[in-house]
Design a protein around this motif. Structure first.
Motif, PDB file in Angstrom:
ATOM      1  N   HIS A   1       0.834  -1.198   0.000  1.00 25.15           N
ATOM      2  CA  HIS A   1       0.000   0.000   0.000  1.00 25.15           C
ATOM      3  C   HIS A   1       0.874   1.255   0.000  1.00 25.15           C
ATOM      4  N   ARG A   2       1.904   1.261   0.785  1.00 22.63           N
ATOM      5  CA  ARG A   2       2.816   2.415   0.840  1.00 22.63           C
ATOM      6  C   ARG A   2       3.646   2.527  -0.450  1.00 22.63           C
ATOM      7  N   TYR A   3       4.015   1.374  -0.999  1.00 20.43           N
ATOM      8  CA  TYR A   3       4.728   1.377  -2.281  1.00 20.43           C
ATOM      9  C   TYR A   3       3.887   2.041  -3.372  1.00 20.43           C
ATOM     10  N   LEU A   4       2.605   1.708  -3.431  1.00 22.40           N
ATOM     11  CA  LEU A   4       1.731   2.312  -4.426  1.00 22.40           C
ATOM     12  C   LEU A   4       1.567   3.811  -4.175  1.00 22.40           C
ATOM     13  N   GLY A   5       1.441   4.196  -2.918  1.00 26.68           N
ATOM     14  CA  GLY A   5       1.296   5.613  -2.587  1.00 26.68           C
ATOM     15  C   GLY A   5       2.534   6.416  -2.924  1.00 26.68           C
ATOM     16  N   ALA A   6       3.699   5.866  -2.641  1.00 21.99           N
ATOM     17  CA  ALA A   6       4.947   6.561  -2.950  1.00 21.99           C
ATOM     18  C   ALA A   6       5.133   6.703  -4.455  1.00 21.99           C
ATOM     19  N   SER A   7       4.805   5.650  -5.200  1.00 23.05           N
ATOM     20  CA  SER A   7       4.933   5.699  -6.653  1.00 23.05           C
ATOM     21  C   SER A   7       4.002   6.754  -7.242  1.00 23.05           C
ATOM     22  N   ARG A   8       2.793   6.843  -6.718  1.00 27.65           N
ATOM     23  CA  ARG A   8       1.827   7.849  -7.198  1.00 27.65           C
ATOM     24  C   ARG A   8       2.388   9.259  -7.054  1.00 27.65           C
ATOM     25  N   LEU A   9       2.939   9.595  -5.902  1.00 29.81           N
ATOM     26  CA  LEU A   9       3.488  10.933  -5.680  1.00 29.81           C
ATOM     27  C   LEU A   9       4.733  11.168  -6.529  1.00 29.81           C
ATOM     28  N   ALA A  10       5.567  10.148  -6.658  1.00 31.32           N
ATOM     29  CA  ALA A  10       6.789  10.297  -7.444  1.00 31.32           C
ATOM     30  C   ALA A  10       6.455  10.554  -8.916  1.00 31.32           C
ATOM     31  N   PHE A  11       5.434   9.860  -9.426  1.00 35.91           N
ATOM     32  CA  PHE A  11       5.054  10.077 -10.821  1.00 35.91           C
ATOM     33  C   PHE A  11       4.429  11.450 -11.033  1.00 35.91           C
ATOM     34  N   ALA A  12       3.751  11.977 -10.029  1.00 36.67           N
ATOM     35  CA  ALA A  12       3.206  13.334 -10.162  1.00 36.67           C
ATOM     36  C   ALA A  12       4.331  14.332 -10.408  1.00 36.67           C
ATOM     37  N   ASP A  13       5.423  14.188  -9.681  1.00 30.48           N
ATOM     38  CA  ASP A  13       6.558  15.094  -9.861  1.00 30.48           C
ATOM     39  C   ASP A  13       7.319  14.788 -11.147  1.00 30.48           C
ATOM     40  N   ARG A  14       7.464  13.519 -11.463  1.00 30.84           N
ATOM     41  CA  ARG A  14       8.128  13.154 -12.723  1.00 30.84           C
ATOM     42  C   ARG A  14       7.458  13.818 -13.913  1.00 30.84           C
ATOM     43  N   ASP A  15       6.134  13.693 -13.972  1.00 30.15           N
ATOM     44  CA  ASP A  15       5.411  14.206 -15.119  1.00 30.15           C
ATOM     45  C   ASP A  15       5.436  15.727 -15.186  1.00 30.15           C
ATOM     46  N   ALA A  16       5.577  16.362 -14.049  1.00 31.25           N
ATOM     47  CA  ALA A  16       5.523  17.824 -14.014  1.00 31.25           C
ATOM     48  C   ALA A  16       6.845  18.499 -14.293  1.00 31.25           C
ATOM     49  N   PHE A  17       7.966  17.874 -13.925  1.00 31.37           N
ATOM     50  CA  PHE A  17       9.223  18.621 -13.887  1.00 31.37           C
ATOM     51  C   PHE A  17      10.363  18.064 -14.753  1.00 31.37           C
ATOM     52  N   LEU A  18      10.304  16.826 -15.176  1.00 28.93           N
ATOM     53  CA  LEU A  18      11.498  16.203 -15.733  1.00 28.93           C
ATOM     54  C   LEU A  18      11.516  16.203 -17.260  1.00 28.93           C
ATOM     55  N   GLY A  19      12.701  16.472 -17.803  1.00 29.68           N
ATOM     56  CA  GLY A  19      12.932  16.474 -19.241  1.00 29.68           C
ATOM     57  C   GLY A  19      14.418  16.506 -19.514  1.00 29.68           C
ATOM     58  N   ASP A  20      14.769  16.622 -20.760  1.00 32.97           N
ATOM     59  CA  ASP A  20      16.167  16.660 -21.186  1.00 32.97           C
ATOM     60  C   ASP A  20      16.900  17.779 -20.447  1.00 32.97           C
ATOM     61  N   PRO A  21      17.980  17.472 -19.709  1.00 29.81           N
ATOM     62  CA  PRO A  21      18.661  18.484 -18.897  1.00 29.81           C
ATOM     63  C   PRO A  21      19.342  19.568 -19.725  1.00 29.81           C
ATOM     64  N   GLU A  22      19.505  19.354 -21.014  1.00 33.11           N
ATOM     65  CA  GLU A  22      20.093  20.376 -21.867  1.00 33.11           C
ATOM     66  C   GLU A  22      19.056  21.388 -22.343  1.00 33.11           C
ATOM     67  N   PHE A  23      17.790  21.153 -21.973  1.00 32.13           N
ATOM     68  CA  PHE A  23      16.704  22.055 -22.357  1.00 32.13           C
ATOM     69  C   PHE A  23      15.856  22.505 -21.169  1.00 32.13           C
ATOM     70  N   VAL A  24      15.914  21.772 -20.061  1.00 29.00           N
ATOM     71  CA  VAL A  24      14.991  21.985 -18.949  1.00 29.00           C
ATOM     72  C   VAL A  24      15.753  22.201 -17.651  1.00 29.00           C
ATOM     73  N   GLU A  25      15.330  23.190 -16.878  1.00 30.19           N
ATOM     74  CA  GLU A  25      15.908  23.429 -15.551  1.00 30.19           C
ATOM     75  C   GLU A  25      15.141  22.586 -14.534  1.00 30.19           C
ATOM     76  N   ALA A  26      15.388  21.310 -14.554  1.00 33.89           N
ATOM     77  CA  ALA A  26      14.675  20.407 -13.658  1.00 33.89           C
ATOM     78  C   ALA A  26      15.207  20.542 -12.237  1.00 33.89           C
ATOM     79  N   PRO A  27      14.329  20.584 -11.235  1.00 35.46           N
ATOM     80  CA  PRO A  27      14.754  20.755  -9.839  1.00 35.46           C
ATOM     81  C   PRO A  27      15.211  19.433  -9.227  1.00 35.46           C
ATOM     82  N   VAL A  28      16.274  18.872  -9.779  1.00 37.00           N
ATOM     83  CA  VAL A  28      16.709  17.535  -9.370  1.00 37.00           C
ATOM     84  C   VAL A  28      17.113  17.497  -7.901  1.00 37.00           C
ATOM     85  N   ALA A  29      17.894  18.496  -7.467  1.00 34.10           N
ATOM     86  CA  ALA A  29      18.337  18.505  -6.068  1.00 34.10           C
ATOM     87  C   ALA A  29      17.155  18.550  -5.117  1.00 34.10           C
ATOM     88  N   GLY A  30      16.154  19.347  -5.463  1.00 30.65           N
ATOM     89  CA  GLY A  30      14.969  19.413  -4.615  1.00 30.65           C
ATOM     90  C   GLY A  30      14.202  18.113  -4.592  1.00 30.65           C
TER      91      GLY A  30
END
Length: 638
Positions: free
Chosen positions: A355-384
Motif C-alpha cells: 500500500h505504501r509502495y503504491l502511494g509513494a509511486s503515485r506521488l513520485a510520478f506526479a513530480d516526474r510528469d511535471a518537472f522532468l525532461g532533457d537536462p540540456e533544455f529543462v531546468e529540472a529541480p533535481v536537487a529538490g
C-alpha cells in the motif's frame, strides 16, 4: 525441434557473406532444420559447449544460476551465452554487454537494435565509481512541435507510432563505441563477432519471435522492406521452428566491425536511414498512412553520446545508483524510495508495505510528469526532488488507511533546491499533467545485467520504443527504426510549455531505470526491466521486495507485479497473477482498484538481475515465465 526462448532485445545483427554484393539478398529463412543446440546438452553452470565454442551445443535454458567469476542475465539464451563467451575469453563486463546486446538484436529485433538507443550504467570496480552512458535518440534539427499537429490537434498516437516523424536519431552504435573506447578492452569488431555469426547462420524462430511478428502483422504487410524480412511468401509470420537469417543485418554489422561507428553515421547506412525516414517504403496500394520524417544526414553525423554522472541516493543501509536525465527512471525511483524510507517495514504486513509502495509511486510520478525532461533544455529541480526533506514534506500525502481515487498534484521541489544553478541549455521548467497516453506500459525494450571477475558491473537497458519500433526496416540493412519521439508530450496547444515538449535536438524523456545497489561500499544488487513507464515501478517493486520484504532476488523478480503511475482515477495496473493473491484482497479492502494487465498480455516488465553474496559468489536471475522466460549463467559453476 526443441523450442527455445527468443532473445529479446537489443540490437540488430547481420552476417555477411563475403561473396555477396551489398544489394544481394539471401533467403531470410531456410527450410526447417535443426538449429545448433537442439540436442539439449546438460547445463554446466557456465554454459560450456563443445571445445572452445560455447555455441556449438547450446545448453538448456535456466533462469537462475549461482557461481563465481562473471555472470550474465538476459531475456534469452544466445544473448547470455555471448556475454559469458566474452568473459571466458578475458573480456570485461562492458565488452560482454555490447556482445550480448548485438546478439539479442539479431534474435529479437522487435525490442531493441542499432536503430534505437539506450542507457548504460557501469560500476568500475577499480575506481569504485559509477558512470553512465546516455545514448538516447534525439529529435532531428529540423523537427518542430507543430509537425505533430494537424487541424489544430495532435496527430493520433497510432499514426505517430508508425511514421517517419516518430524516428529519433539512433544512438546505440555511438553508445557502444563510447562504452568500449572508455571502459572496455575490446574493439567494436571483436565485440560483434558472435552477433555476425548468429545473424548469418540464423536461429530457430521461437514462440516469442512468432508472437511479436504477429502483433506487427498489419504494419509489416504495409512496408515493403519489413514484409520481405519478417513475413513468408504467404504474408504470414515465419512459423515456430523455422531458421531465420538476416543477411542484410549481418552485412551492416560487418561494416561496423570493419570501419567502426563512422560506418553507421556516415556513408551508405546513414543514407539508407535518411531515405527510409523521409520516404518510407510503403507497399503500393496500402491503406496505412505513414507520414515522412525530417532526419537529415547532418543529424546522424553530429549525433553524440553523453557520459553523465549517475543519480545517487541512500535507502536504509543501501546506496542506490541510477540513470539521470533525460531518463526519469533514476530520479523517480529515488524519490519514491525517499518517501518509503519514513516507514519501518518490520512493523508492517506485506499488504501495508505494498500500500505504501503504491502511494509513494503515485506521488513520485506526479513530480516526474511535471518537472522532468532533457537536462540540456529543462531546468529540472533535481536537487529538490532528491532532498530527504522534500520527501518528509510529501510523505503525509500517503493516506495509510485508504487508496486514492484521483491523481496526485505535483509538489514544490524548488523550495528544497540546494543547488539552484540552471541545467546546461537554460530551458524552462513547467508543470504538466498526470500519466497520459505516452505513459502506457506496453512499450517493448530489454535489459541486460552483467558482471565480470574483476567486479565491474553493467546494468544496460536499450530499446527501439514500441514493439517493432516504427515498423520500418531500413532497406538493405536489416534493422528496424525506433519510434522514440512518441515519448514526447504533446499539449493541446503546441506552443504550451512542458518539460518534455518537442524541440529540435532534444532527447525525449525516458523511463529506463538501470540500477546498481551498494552496501558498505560493495555491490549488492544490479537490476532493471523493460516495460515503458512501468519500468520505474518494476524496479521499485523489486527493490521493495528484496530490501524491505527480504525476498531472495529470484523470488522478488518472479513475484506478481502491480504498478501505480498517478492514474487520473487513482487506479493501478496489476498482472493477472496478482489479482488472485491474498495481497490483492488486502489492498482491495483499502479501496485499491486494479486494471487487469491481462488485457495487454498479463505481464508487467521482463527483468534481469544479479545478486552479489558475501562469500564471493553471484546469483544471476532472469524471468522464469514472463516473455516465455529468460536466461541466466555464471562464468564458473560453484
Amino acid at each position: 525441434m526443441a523450442q527455445r526462448k527468443h532473445l529479446l532485445p537489443s540490437i540488430g545483427l547481420l552476417v555477411l557473406c563475403a561473396s555477396c554484393s551489398p544489394s544481394e539478398k539471401l533467403d531470410p529463412v531456410s527450410p526447417v532444420e535443426p538449429a545448433p543446440g537442439d540436442a539439449g546438452a546438460e547445463p554446466d553452470g557456465g554454459g560450456n559447449g563443445a571445445g572452445d565454442d560455447l555455441f556449438a551445443t547450446l545448453p538448456k535454458i535456466t533462469p537462475t544460476a549461482t557461481g563465481r567469476g562473471g555472470a550474465a542475465a538476459t531475456v534469452d539464451l544466445r544473448g547470455t551465452l555471448a556475454a559469458i563467451e566474452i568473459l571466458k575469453k578475458g573480456g570485461n563486463a562492458v565488452d560482454a554487454a555490447v556482445a550480448a546486446a548485438s546478439v539479442l538484436g539479431a534474435t529479437d529485433p522487435f525490442s531493441c537494435g542499432i536503430g534505437g538507443g539506450g542507457f548504460m550504467l557501469i560500476y568500475l570496480a577499480g575506481e569504485g565509481k559509477v558512470v553512465t552512458i546516455d545514448h538516447r535518440e534525439t529529435a532531428p534539427a529540423g523537427l518542430t512541435a507543430s509537425a505533430f499537429y494537424e487541424n489544430g490537434a495532435p496527430i493520433p498516437f497510432p499514426e505517430r507510432v508508425t511514421s517517419g516523424l516518430s524516428v529519433g536519431v539512433p544512438g546505440t552504435v555511438r553508445g557502444w563505441s563510447e562504452a568500449l573506447r572508455r571502459y572496455g578492452t575490446l574493439g567494436l569488431g571483436d565485440a560483434l563477432k558472435r552477433a555476425i555469426q548468429v545473424a548469418e547462420t540464423g536461429f530457430d524462430v521461437d514462440r516469442t519471435f512468432f508472437e511479436q511478428t504477429g502483433r506487427n502483422l498489419q504494419r509489416f504487410r504495409a512496408i515493403t522492406s519489413s514484409k520481405a524480412l519478417f513475413l513468408g511468401p504467404d504474408g504470414e509470420p515465419w512459423p515456430v521452428g523455422t531458421i531465420f537469417k538476416n543477411p542484410d543485418l549481418a552485412r551492416t554489422y560487418r561494416l561496423l566491425a570493419e570501419r567502426g561507428e563512422k560506418a553507421f553515421y556516415e556513408g551508405e547506412v546513414a543514407e539508407a536511414i535518411v531515405a527510409a525516414v523521409r520516404n518510407p517504403p510503403v507497399e503500393p496500394g496500402s491503406a496505412l498512412t505513414i507520414r515522412p520524417g525530417v532526419i537529415a544526414p547532418a543529424d546522424l553525423r553530429d549525433y553524440e553520446a553523453r557520459v553523465r554522472p549517475a543519480v545517487t541516493t541512500t535507502y536504509r543501509d543501501y546506496t542506490i545508483h541510477g540513470m539521470g536525465l533525460p531518463s526519469s527512471g533514476g530520479i523517480t525511483v529515488a524519490l519514491a524510495l525517499n518517501l518509503l524510507e519514513g516507514f519501518d517495514p518490520e512493523l508492517l504486513t506485506p499488504v501495508e508495505v505494498l500500500h505504501r509502495y503504491l502511494g509513494a509511486s503515485r506521488l513520485a510520478f506526479a513530480d516526474r510528469d511535471a518537472f522532468l525532461g532533457d537536462p540540456e533544455f529543462v531546468e529540472a529541480p533535481v536537487a529538490g526532488l532528491l532532498s530527504k526533506d522534500y520527501a518528509d514534506a510529501r510523505r503525509d500525502l500517503i493516506d495509510l488507511f485508504k487508496a486514492p481515487t484521483e491523481a496526485a498534484a505535483p509538489g514544490d521541489p524548488f523550495a528544497f533546491q540546494t543547488d539552484p544553478s540552471p541545467s546546461p541549455g537554460g530551458g524552462q521548467g513547467a508543470r504538466g499533467g498526470g500519466a497520459g497516453p505516452n505513459d502506457a506500459g506496453d512499450n517493448e525494450t530489454t535489459h541486460i545485467t552483467i558482471s565480470d571477475a574483476a567486479g565491474n558491473i553493467v546494468s544496460y537497458t536499450c530499446t527501439i520504443e514500441t514493439e517493432g519500433g516504427n515498423g520500418v526496416v531500413v532497406p538493405g540493412h536489416g534493422f528496424l527504426l525506433n519510434n522514440e519521439l512518441t515519448d514526447f508530450n504533446l499539449p493541446a496547444d503546441p506552443s504550451a510549455p512542458h518539460p518534455n515538449a518537442v524541440e529540435p535536438g532534444k532527447r525525449p524523456r525516458s523511463s529506463m531505470s538501470p540500477t546498481i545497489v551498494m552496501k558498505d561500499g560493495k555491490p549488492e544488487i544490479a537490476l532493471a526491466s523493460p516495460g515503458g513507464s512501468t519500468i520505474i515501478t518494476t524496479v521499485l517493486q523489486l527493490l521493495v521486495g528484496s530490501i524491505d520484504l527480504g525476498l531472495p532476488i529470484d523470488e522478488a523478480l518472479a513475484a506478481p507485479r502491480i504498478s501505480q503511475r498517478n492514474a487520473r482515477d487513482g487506479s493501478s495496473d496489476a498482472e493477472t497473477a496478482f489479482l488472485s493473491t491474498p495481497e490483492a484482497e488486502g489492498l482491495a479492502a483499502l479501496g485499491h482498484v486494479f486494471s487487469d494487465a491481462g488485457t495487454t498480455g498479463g505481464e508487467i516488465g521482463a527483468a534481469t538481475a544479479l545478486r552479489f553474496h558475501g562469500d564471493g559468489t553471484v546469483t544471476a536471475v532472469a524471468e522464469p515465465v514472463r516473455r516465455h522466460g529468460g536466461s541466466a549463467m555464471v562464468e564458473q559453476a560453484p
